[in-house]
Design a protein around this motif. Structure first.
Motif, PDB file in Angstrom:
ATOM      1  N   CYS A 186       2.884 -13.882   6.926  1.00 64.40           N
ATOM      2  CA  CYS A 186       3.133 -15.195   6.321  1.00 64.40           C
ATOM      3  C   CYS A 186       4.571 -15.695   6.414  1.00 64.40           C
ATOM      4  CB  CYS A 186       2.725 -15.174   4.845  1.00 64.40           C
ATOM      5  SG  CYS A 186       3.797 -14.161   3.799  1.00 64.40           S
ATOM      6  N   GLY A 187       5.506 -14.873   6.843  1.00 64.01           N
ATOM      7  CA  GLY A 187       6.892 -15.309   6.958  1.00 64.01           C
ATOM      8  C   GLY A 187       7.740 -15.089   5.714  1.00 64.01           C
ATOM      9  N   GLN A 188       7.176 -14.517   4.660  1.00 59.72           N
ATOM     10  CA  GLN A 188       7.922 -14.238   3.431  1.00 59.72           C
ATOM     11  C   GLN A 188       9.096 -13.307   3.734  1.00 59.72           C
ATOM     12  OE1 GLN A 188       7.364 -15.016   0.107  1.00 59.72           O
ATOM     13  NE2 GLN A 188       8.417 -13.404  -0.984  1.00 59.72           N
ATOM     14  N   LYS A 189      10.281 -13.622   3.231  1.00 61.48           N
ATOM     15  CA  LYS A 189      11.432 -12.734   3.371  1.00 61.48           C
ATOM     16  C   LYS A 189      11.210 -11.509   2.489  1.00 61.48           C
ATOM     17  CE  LYS A 189      14.642 -16.559   4.211  1.00 61.48           C
ATOM     18  NZ  LYS A 189      14.951 -16.425   5.581  1.00 61.48           N
ATOM     19  N   LEU A 190      11.351 -10.304   3.085  1.00 67.08           N
ATOM     20  CA  LEU A 190      11.019  -9.063   2.392  1.00 67.08           C
ATOM     21  C   LEU A 190      12.221  -8.144   2.155  1.00 67.08           C
ATOM     22  CD1 LEU A 190       7.828  -8.192   4.476  1.00 67.08           C
ATOM     23  CD2 LEU A 190       7.880  -9.173   2.163  1.00 67.08           C
ATOM     24  N   PHE A 191      12.990  -7.880   3.219  1.00 69.66           N
ATOM     25  CA  PHE A 191      14.083  -6.917   3.165  1.00 69.66           C
ATOM     26  C   PHE A 191      15.287  -7.453   3.931  1.00 69.66           C
ATOM     27  CE2 PHE A 191      10.068  -4.553   3.243  1.00 69.66           C
ATOM     28  CZ  PHE A 191      10.183  -3.778   2.100  1.00 69.66           C
ATOM     29  N   THR A 192      16.474  -7.060   3.512  1.00 69.22           N
ATOM     30  CA  THR A 192      17.677  -7.413   4.262  1.00 69.22           C
ATOM     31  C   THR A 192      18.200  -6.174   4.981  1.00 69.22           C
ATOM     32  OG1 THR A 192      19.100  -7.004   2.356  1.00 69.22           O
ATOM     33  CG2 THR A 192      18.309  -9.276   2.674  1.00 69.22           C
ATOM     34  N   SER A 193      18.884  -6.390   6.072  1.00 72.00           N
ATOM     35  CA  SER A 193      19.371  -5.275   6.881  1.00 72.00           C
ATOM     36  C   SER A 193      20.385  -4.414   6.138  1.00 72.00           C
ATOM     37  CB  SER A 193      19.980  -5.790   8.183  1.00 72.00           C
ATOM     38  OG  SER A 193      21.047  -6.671   7.908  1.00 72.00           O
ATOM     39  N   ASP A 194      21.064  -4.954   5.145  1.00 74.60           N
ATOM     40  CA  ASP A 194      22.049  -4.142   4.423  1.00 74.60           C
ATOM     41  C   ASP A 194      21.401  -3.117   3.498  1.00 74.60           C
ATOM     42  OD1 ASP A 194      21.254  -6.184   2.673  1.00 74.60           O
ATOM     43  OD2 ASP A 194      23.224  -6.367   1.752  1.00 74.60           O
ATOM     44  N   THR A 195      20.075  -3.156   3.335  1.00 69.80           N
ATOM     45  CA  THR A 195      19.380  -2.140   2.535  1.00 69.80           C
ATOM     46  C   THR A 195      18.608  -1.156   3.422  1.00 69.80           C
ATOM     47  OG1 THR A 195      17.363  -3.473   2.258  1.00 69.80           O
ATOM     48  CG2 THR A 195      19.103  -3.751   0.597  1.00 69.80           C
ATOM     49  N   LYS A 196      18.738  -1.296   4.736  1.00 70.41           N
ATOM     50  CA  LYS A 196      18.016  -0.445   5.686  1.00 70.41           C
ATOM     51  C   LYS A 196      18.799   0.848   5.911  1.00 70.41           C
ATOM     52  CE  LYS A 196      15.666  -0.796  10.141  1.00 70.41           C
ATOM     53  NZ  LYS A 196      16.150   0.370  10.836  1.00 70.41           N
ATOM     54  N   CYS A 241       1.242 -13.012   0.602  1.00 67.00           N
ATOM     55  CA  CYS A 241      -0.063 -13.040   1.271  1.00 67.00           C
ATOM     56  C   CYS A 241      -0.897 -11.784   1.032  1.00 67.00           C
ATOM     57  CB  CYS A 241       0.102 -13.285   2.770  1.00 67.00           C
ATOM     58  SG  CYS A 241       0.816 -11.909   3.703  1.00 67.00           S
ATOM     59  N   GLY A 242      -0.334 -10.793   0.362  1.00 62.25           N
ATOM     60  CA  GLY A 242      -1.084  -9.580   0.051  1.00 62.25           C
ATOM     61  C   GLY A 242      -1.196  -8.580   1.178  1.00 62.25           C
ATOM     62  N   SER A 243      -0.537  -8.833   2.288  1.00 64.87           N
ATOM     63  CA  SER A 243      -0.623  -7.908   3.422  1.00 64.87           C
ATOM     64  C   SER A 243      -0.014  -6.551   3.087  1.00 64.87           C
ATOM     65  CB  SER A 243       0.103  -8.491   4.641  1.00 64.87           C
ATOM     66  OG  SER A 243      -0.617  -9.574   5.174  1.00 64.87           O
ATOM     67  N   HIS A 244      -0.665  -5.503   3.567  1.00 65.77           N
ATOM     68  CA  HIS A 244      -0.153  -4.140   3.437  1.00 65.77           C
ATOM     69  C   HIS A 244       1.085  -3.998   4.312  1.00 65.77           C
ATOM     70  CE1 HIS A 244      -0.122   0.272   3.472  1.00 65.77           C
ATOM     71  NE2 HIS A 244      -0.019   0.186   4.798  1.00 65.77           N
ATOM     72  N   LEU A 245       2.150  -3.401   3.752  1.00 64.76           N
ATOM     73  CA  LEU A 245       3.390  -3.196   4.496  1.00 64.76           C
ATOM     74  C   LEU A 245       3.693  -1.725   4.734  1.00 64.76           C
ATOM     75  CD1 LEU A 245       5.543  -5.772   2.488  1.00 64.76           C
ATOM     76  CD2 LEU A 245       4.424  -6.133   4.712  1.00 64.76           C
ATOM     77  N   THR A 258      11.019 -10.133   7.715  1.00 63.05           N
ATOM     78  CA  THR A 258      10.026 -10.989   7.076  1.00 63.05           C
ATOM     79  C   THR A 258       8.614 -10.458   7.343  1.00 63.05           C
ATOM     80  OG1 THR A 258       9.846 -12.456   9.000  1.00 63.05           O
ATOM     81  CG2 THR A 258      11.518 -13.021   7.351  1.00 63.05           C
ATOM     82  N   CYS A 259       7.662 -10.912   6.546  1.00 67.03           N
ATOM     83  CA  CYS A 259       6.267 -10.512   6.693  1.00 67.03           C
ATOM     84  C   CYS A 259       5.663 -11.178   7.928  1.00 67.03           C
ATOM     85  CB  CYS A 259       5.486 -10.920   5.444  1.00 67.03           C
ATOM     86  SG  CYS A 259       3.709 -10.590   5.546  1.00 67.03           S
ATOM     87  N   LYS A 260       5.061 -10.379   8.799  1.00 74.35           N
ATOM     88  CA  LYS A 260       4.414 -10.920   9.993  1.00 74.35           C
ATOM     89  C   LYS A 260       3.205 -11.783   9.631  1.00 74.35           C
ATOM     90  CE  LYS A 260       4.769  -9.098  13.896  1.00 74.35           C
ATOM     91  NZ  LYS A 260       4.776  -8.077  14.956  1.00 74.35           N
TER      92      LYS A 260
END
Length: 135
Positions: free
Chosen positions: A56-66, A103-107, A52-54
């Motif tokens: 805002c908490g938005q879910k971003l990626f799942t471990s099965d795509t890592k 939230c627009g944060s750079h990832l 998740t995004c540090k």
């Protein structure tokens, strides 16, 4: 923390972001910085769960795509609608920057040299992420 409560508590001003994030987190998430290669806590993490995004908490990626690729956590896909893209011409390069859609944060950045099924490599700074264990 639910996505709704994370959004309602999301900082709105630069000063609020600085209060919420450490100096290092602020530099990466809000000023498009990059953490040093091979220093992030999620490079070798392979537990099932969601990143998740540090900010805002938005879910971003799942471990099965890592997957293992570079000195930063890499994913071949993001959760639908979770990220947005922007052309980045800094440092004499042309890249595609990845931002949290909430939230627009750079990832980090996304490249076209990843594995199937997408051919994408989302190269994401660990400092931008938190991990929710599937258990």
């Amino acid at each position: 923390m639910s996505e709704k409560s994370a959004t309602s508590e999301m900082p709105k001003t630069d000063d609020e972001w600085r209060e919420r994030l450490s100096d290092e987190e602020y530099k990466v998430l809000r000023e498009q910085g990059t953490e040093p290669k091979y220093t992030g806590e999620f490079i070798d993490k392979d537990d099932p769960g969601t990143y998740t995004c540090k900010g805002c908490g938005q879910k971003l990626f799942t471990s099965d795509t890592k997957f293992t690729s570079s000195g930063w956590p890499s994913f071949y896909d993001a959760i639908e609608g979770a990220v947005e893209f922007e052309r980045d011409t800094s440092h004499g390069m042309v890249r595609t920057e990845v931002h949290c859609a909430n939230c627009g944060s750079h990832l980090g950045h996304v490249f076209d040299d990843g594995p199937n099924p997408t051919g994408k490599r989302f190269c994401i700074n660990s400092i931008c992420l938190t991990f929710e264990d599937e258990a």
